[in-house]
Motif scaffolding. Structure first.
Motif, PDB file in Angstrom:
ATOM      1  N   ASP A 167      33.414  43.102  33.377  1.00 52.98           N
ATOM      2  CA  ASP A 167      32.716  44.369  33.131  1.00 52.98           C
ATOM      3  C   ASP A 167      31.524  44.592  34.053  1.00 52.98           C
ATOM      4  OD1 ASP A 167      34.461  45.055  31.075  1.00 52.98           O
ATOM      5  OD2 ASP A 167      33.308  43.907  29.605  1.00 52.98           O
ATOM      6  N   GLY A 168      31.312  43.695  34.993  1.00 59.25           N
ATOM      7  CA  GLY A 168      30.172  43.822  35.898  1.00 59.25           C
ATOM      8  C   GLY A 168      30.461  44.736  37.069  1.00 59.25           C
ATOM      9  N   GLU A 169      29.415  45.000  37.842  1.00 60.20           N
ATOM     10  CA  GLU A 169      29.563  45.839  39.026  1.00 60.20           C
ATOM     11  C   GLU A 169      30.410  45.172  40.104  1.00 60.20           C
ATOM     12  OE1 GLU A 169      25.950  47.348  40.671  1.00 60.20           O
ATOM     13  OE2 GLU A 169      25.117  47.731  38.701  1.00 60.20           O
ATOM     14  N   SER A 170      30.344  43.846  40.148  1.00 59.90           N
ATOM     15  CA  SER A 170      31.087  43.075  41.140  1.00 59.90           C
ATOM     16  C   SER A 170      31.971  42.069  40.423  1.00 59.90           C
ATOM     17  CB  SER A 170      30.125  42.344  42.079  1.00 59.90           C
ATOM     18  OG  SER A 170      29.314  43.254  42.788  1.00 59.90           O
ATOM     19  N   PRO A 171      33.211  42.464  40.107  1.00 64.85           N
ATOM     20  CA  PRO A 171      34.091  41.580  39.339  1.00 64.85           C
ATOM     21  C   PRO A 171      34.596  40.402  40.162  1.00 64.85           C
ATOM     22  CG  PRO A 171      35.291  43.512  40.044  1.00 64.85           C
ATOM     23  CD  PRO A 171      33.857  43.727  40.447  1.00 64.85           C
ATOM     24  N   LEU A 172      35.134  39.435  39.454  1.00 66.77           N
ATOM     25  CA  LEU A 172      35.775  38.265  40.058  1.00 66.77           C
ATOM     26  C   LEU A 172      37.264  38.348  39.765  1.00 66.77           C
ATOM     27  CD1 LEU A 172      35.688  35.346  41.328  1.00 66.77           C
ATOM     28  CD2 LEU A 172      35.377  34.522  38.980  1.00 66.77           C
ATOM     29  N   ALA A 173      38.080  38.102  40.777  1.00 63.73           N
ATOM     30  CA  ALA A 173      39.524  38.005  40.596  1.00 63.73           C
ATOM     31  C   ALA A 173      39.991  36.706  41.236  1.00 63.73           C
ATOM     32  CB  ALA A 173      40.230  39.198  41.248  1.00 63.73           C
ATOM     33  N   VAL A 174      41.083  36.153  40.714  1.00 62.37           N
ATOM     34  CA  VAL A 174      41.649  34.921  41.235  1.00 62.37           C
ATOM     35  C   VAL A 174      43.133  35.143  41.479  1.00 62.37           C
ATOM     36  CG1 VAL A 174      42.089  32.478  40.802  1.00 62.37           C
ATOM     37  CG2 VAL A 174      39.958  33.516  39.974  1.00 62.37           C
ATOM     38  N   LEU A 175      43.576  34.749  42.663  1.00 60.26           N
ATOM     39  CA  LEU A 175      44.995  34.789  43.002  1.00 60.26           C
ATOM     40  C   LEU A 175      45.485  33.374  43.199  1.00 60.26           C
ATOM     41  CD1 LEU A 175      45.008  37.657  45.655  1.00 60.26           C
ATOM     42  CD2 LEU A 175      45.743  37.800  43.277  1.00 60.26           C
ATOM     43  N   LEU A 176      46.528  33.016  42.458  1.00 65.51           N
ATOM     44  CA  LEU A 176      47.126  31.685  42.572  1.00 65.51           C
ATOM     45  C   LEU A 176      48.360  31.790  43.445  1.00 65.51           C
ATOM     46  CD1 LEU A 176      46.888  30.605  38.806  1.00 65.51           C
ATOM     47  CD2 LEU A 176      45.234  30.186  40.651  1.00 65.51           C
ATOM     48  N   GLY A 177      48.328  31.088  44.556  1.00 62.79           N
ATOM     49  CA  GLY A 177      49.432  31.180  45.516  1.00 62.79           C
ATOM     50  C   GLY A 177      50.085  29.855  45.764  1.00 62.79           C
TER      51      GLY A 177
END
Length: 143
Positions: free
Chosen positions: A133-143
Motif C-alpha cells: 500500500d506504499g508509494e513505492s511497492p516491492l515485487a518479487v519475481l521467481l525465475g
C-alpha cells in the motif's frame, strides 16, 4: 502463495495495473528484459542469483550480496525480514517508483532445499505485503 504474473505481465506490474506481488517469472521473459523494463519505469531492482545454492545459508548469503545488505544483517530469516521491510539501506536520494527482486534459479533451489524455499517464499511474500500500500511497492519475481 506464488502465482503466475497476470496479464498484461511485466508492463502492467511497472505501470500499476498489475498489483505488486510474489510471482513466477513467465518463461517467455528474460532477465535482461526485466532489467530494461524496470529501469525504464524507474523501479530500483536487484537480481539474486541462486545457482548452486542448496540451503538457507547460501540463500541468505546471496541475498546479502546481491542487495548489499547493511552490516547489521544477521544472516537469519528474521534479519532478512527486517531488511526487506526497512529498505532505508537500499534507497538513494532519488525516489524509486517501486522495488523489484528477481530471484534467478528458484526452481533448483526449491528442489534442493524445499523447507528453506518455503520459508524464503513466506518471508518474501510478507515483505511484498508490507509494501503493497506504499508509494513505492516491492515485487518479487521467481525465475
Amino acid at each position: 502463495m506464488t502465482g503466475p504474473l497476470p496479464a498484461p505481465g511485466l508492463t502492467g506490474l511497472f505501470i500499476g495495473t498489475v498489483p505488486p506481488g510474489l510471482y513466477r517469472l513467465p518463461p517467455t521473459e528474460t532477465a535482461s528484459r526485466v532489467i530494461s523494463l524496470a529501469a525504464e519505469a524507474d523501479w530500483r531492482m536487484a537480481t539474486v542469483p541462486l545457482g548452486g545454492v542448496t540451503g538457507k545459508a547460501g540463500f541468505l548469503d546471496r541475498c546479502a550480496t546481491a542487495l548489499d545488505f547493511p552490516q547489521w544483517f544477521g544472516h537469519n530469516w528474521d534479519a532478512l525480514a527486517d531488511c526487506l521491510t526497512d529498505l532505508s539501506w537500499w534507497r538513494d536520494e532519488s525516489k524509486a517508483r517501486g522495488y523489484l527482486l528477481l530471484v534467478e534459479g528458484w526452481d533448483a533451489f526449491r528442489e534442493a532445499a524445499p523447507k528453506d524455499a518455503r520459508t524464503a517464499e513466506a518471508v518474501l511474500g510478507d515483505a511484498v505485503d508490507y509494501w503493497a500500500d506504499g508509494e513505492s511497492p516491492l515485487a518479487v519475481l521467481l525465475g
